[in-house]
Enzyme design. Structure first.
Site, short mmCIF file in Angstrom:
data_model
loop_
_atom_site.label_atom_id
_atom_site.label_comp_id
_atom_site.label_asym_id
_atom_site.label_seq_id
_atom_site.Cartn_x
_atom_site.Cartn_y
_atom_site.Cartn_z
CB SER A 30 -0.89 0.02 1.25
OG SER A 30 -1.83 -1.03 1.19
NE ARG A 34 -2.62 4.61 0.26
CZ ARG A 34 -3.19 3.44 -0.04
NH1 ARG A 34 -2.46 2.45 -0.53
NH2 ARG A 34 -4.49 3.26 0.16
N GLY A 102 -6.02 -4.17 -7.90
CA GLY A 102 -7.18 -3.34 -7.57
C GLY A 102 -6.76 -1.99 -7.02
CG ASP A 328 -5.35 -7.30 2.08
OD1 ASP A 328 -6.48 -7.44 1.56
OD2 ASP A 328 -4.61 -6.32 1.86
CE LYS A 355 -10.43 -7.05 0.36
NZ LYS A 355 -10.08 -5.62 0.25
NE ARG A 359 -7.74 -12.64 -1.09
CZ ARG A 359 -6.98 -11.56 -1.02
NH1 ARG A 359 -7.14 -10.70 -0.03
NH2 ARG A 359 -6.06 -11.33 -1.94
NE ARG A 407 -3.19 -9.87 0.41
CZ ARG A 407 -2.01 -9.25 0.48
NH1 ARG A 407 -0.97 -9.88 0.98
NH2 ARG A 407 -1.88 -8.00 0.06
C1 S3P Z 1 -5.62 -1.46 0.00
C2 S3P Z 1 -6.85 -1.52 0.59
C3 S3P Z 1 -7.59 -2.78 0.81
C4 S3P Z 1 -6.68 -4.00 0.69
C5 S3P Z 1 -5.76 -3.91 -0.49
C6 S3P Z 1 -4.89 -2.68 -0.41
C7 S3P Z 1 -4.96 -0.15 -0.19
O1 S3P Z 1 -8.61 -2.89 -0.15
O2 S3P Z 1 -7.47 -5.18 0.60
O3 S3P Z 1 -4.92 -5.07 -0.55
O4 S3P Z 1 -3.74 -0.10 -0.44
O5 S3P Z 1 -5.67 0.87 -0.08
P1 S3P Z 1 -10.10 -2.28 0.08
O6 S3P Z 1 -10.02 -0.83 0.10
O7 S3P Z 1 -10.89 -2.80 -1.09
O8 S3P Z 1 -10.55 -2.90 1.38
#
Ligand code: S3P
Length: 449
Positions: A30, A34, A102, A328, A355, A359, A407
């Site tokens: 994450s 960013r 995603g 996660d 996800k 899952r 995962r």
């Molecule tokens: C993430 C937020 C989560 C997480 C993903 C990373 C992020 O998803 O499951 O692996 O970096 O903002 P959601 O916002 O769909 O819960």
């Protein structure tokens, strides 16, 4: 990545003895996404150390390059990002390939929504099934236009607003991706963008936006609701960032060390941001010996080394309130629960169904194939543990279906390390999206390297 059986890379993960010594997991996914995105929007050069060089983050980097940023890896492993400035994104010449990610998709949809450019997003078979309506709905209110595959799926085209309108949006689902998409859209929007977050989710965007000099405030209401306000038309100043190790990657080794008899493992440099680290608390509640050593601050995030020793675990009811702080980590928690004494009950996991795979169902099927006793409910799993006995593992002709979900592959690999006859997963390729050195670290920790 495709489901083509000829390209899949199956592997049987078998018991290889205890996990010992010291390992270091790669950078947080994450935070890595960013740091590339905000670096690409700053004016000047951002330096990033410890970036996760997984496929998901590389998808983000490729997209930011296609929109004008210069992003390069140095020979010493440091990454340099020369930004274009907020408002400076260029129209990409071809579709942006998001691969399996995603996070890349939803956050970049937010960025594009308030730039006067058009971008087309495509992804792999897993990503193309995931819902994008959760970001399309709020971002449409900025003035951006979206054309998606039916059901709000990829491929989709975003036509960014030329005169964007600031949003005030109450999150209907606990999602850091939706929150972050709206905040990133707010960067190039005049006025104040407000996100109301009834249930806290990971706060890396807020921390990093502040670090880059954005004017962002968080007000906490008495019921725990967070009101996040971002002043638009921000000027971001380049930063030097050190990315802490990913707790979501450390999770696999923490559970492996708990359930493989004789293990005593130190996992170095694990990010312990409270919006991420609930798994370690839950495992401790189950009786897991997890000690924090040398707690410190790395790049504005709390970090420690974790010493994890093999432990007799007891099943618990996991408090649904902690779900966002370990969203996660459920696949690997299910594996721990399958080895505990008694029953573990999980609820409130509906988000797990959208996800990289569903899952809940995929882990129920996978654990059953490995010999565990599992019941699926609408919003979770109920697992009867073995009281420390190894699971049988998968039959010689059976393979766990991982559905392009890294995962699932890693959680079931961990189950294999503690099993009687091994667990065969159908495809290890997706592991590279978040944890390219996973298999190498198993070899290191079990003394096979
Ligand atoms: C993430 C937020 C989560 C997480 C993903 C990373 C992020 O998803 O499951 O692996 O970096 O903002 P959601 O916002 O769909 O819960």
């Amino acid at each position: 990545m495709s489901h083509d059986p000829a390209q899949m890379r199956p592997r049987r993960f078998s018991a290889q003895g205890p996990l010992t010594g010291r390992i270091r997991v790669p950078g947080d996914k994450s935070i890595s996404h960013r740091s590339i995105m905000l670096g690409a929007l700053a004016v000047g050069e951002t330096r990033v150390t410890g970036l996760l060089e997984g496929e998901d983050v590389l998808s983000t980097a490729a997209a930011m390059r296609a929109m004008g940023a210069t992003i390069e890896r140095q020979a010493n492993g440091e990454w340099l990002v020369a930004g274009v400035g907020v408002g400076g994104l260029l129209q990409p010449g071809t579709a942006l390939d998001m691969g399996n990610s995603g996070t890349s998709t939803r956050l970049l949809m937010g960025l594009v929504a308030t730039h006067p450019i058009t971008a087309c997003f495509v992804g792999d078979a897993s990503l193309s099934k995931r819902p994008m309506g959760r970001v399309i709905d709020p971002l449409t209110q900025t003035g951006a236009r979206f054309t998606s595959y039916p059901g709000g799926r990829l491929p989709l085209i975003v036509e960014g607003a030329t005169t964007p309108v600031p949003l005030t949006y109450r999150l209907p689902v606990a999602s850091a991706q939706v929150k972050s998409a709206i905040l990133l859209a707010g960067l190039n929007t005049p006025g104040t963008t407000t996100v109301i977050e009834p249930v806290p989710t990971r706060d890396h965007s807020e921390r990093m936006l502040r670090g880059f000099g954005a004017d962002l405030s968080v007000e906490l209401e008495s019921d725990g609701t967070r009101i996040i306000r971002l002043a638009g038309e921000a000027e971001l100043k380049p930063q030097t960032i050190t990315v802490p190790g990913d707790p979501s990657s450390a999770a696999f080794f923490a559970v492996a060390a708990l359930i493989v008899p004789g293990s005593d493992l130190i996992i170095e440099n694990v990010g312990l941001n409270p919006t991420r680290a609930a798994l370690f608390d839950v495992l401790r509640q189950m009786g897991g010996a997890i000690e924090e050593l040398d707690r410190r601050d790395v790049g504005g995030e709390p970090v420690a080394d974790l010493r994890v020793r093999a432990s007799a675990l007891t099943g618990i009811e996991v408090d649904p309130a902690v779900v966002p702080a370990m969203v996660d980590e459920f696949p690997v928690l299910f594996v721990a629960a399958a080895h505990a004494r008694g029953r573990t009950v999980t609820r409130g996991l509906e988000e797990l169904r959208v996800k990289e795979s569903d899952r809940i169902t995929v882990m129920r099927v996978a654990l059953e194939l490995a010999g565990a006793n599992v019941t699926e409910t609408e919003d979770g799993l109920i697992i009867e543990g073995t009281d420390g006995a190894p699971l049988p593992g998968t039959a010689p002709d059976a393979r766990v279906a991982t559905h392009l979900d890294h995962r699932i592959a890693m959680a079931m690999a961990v189950a294999g390390l503690a099993s009687a006859q091994g667990v065969e997963v159908d495809d290890t390729r997706p592991i590279a999206t978040s944890f390219p050195v996973f298999e190498a670290l198993i070899a290191t920790a079990t003394g096979q390297a």
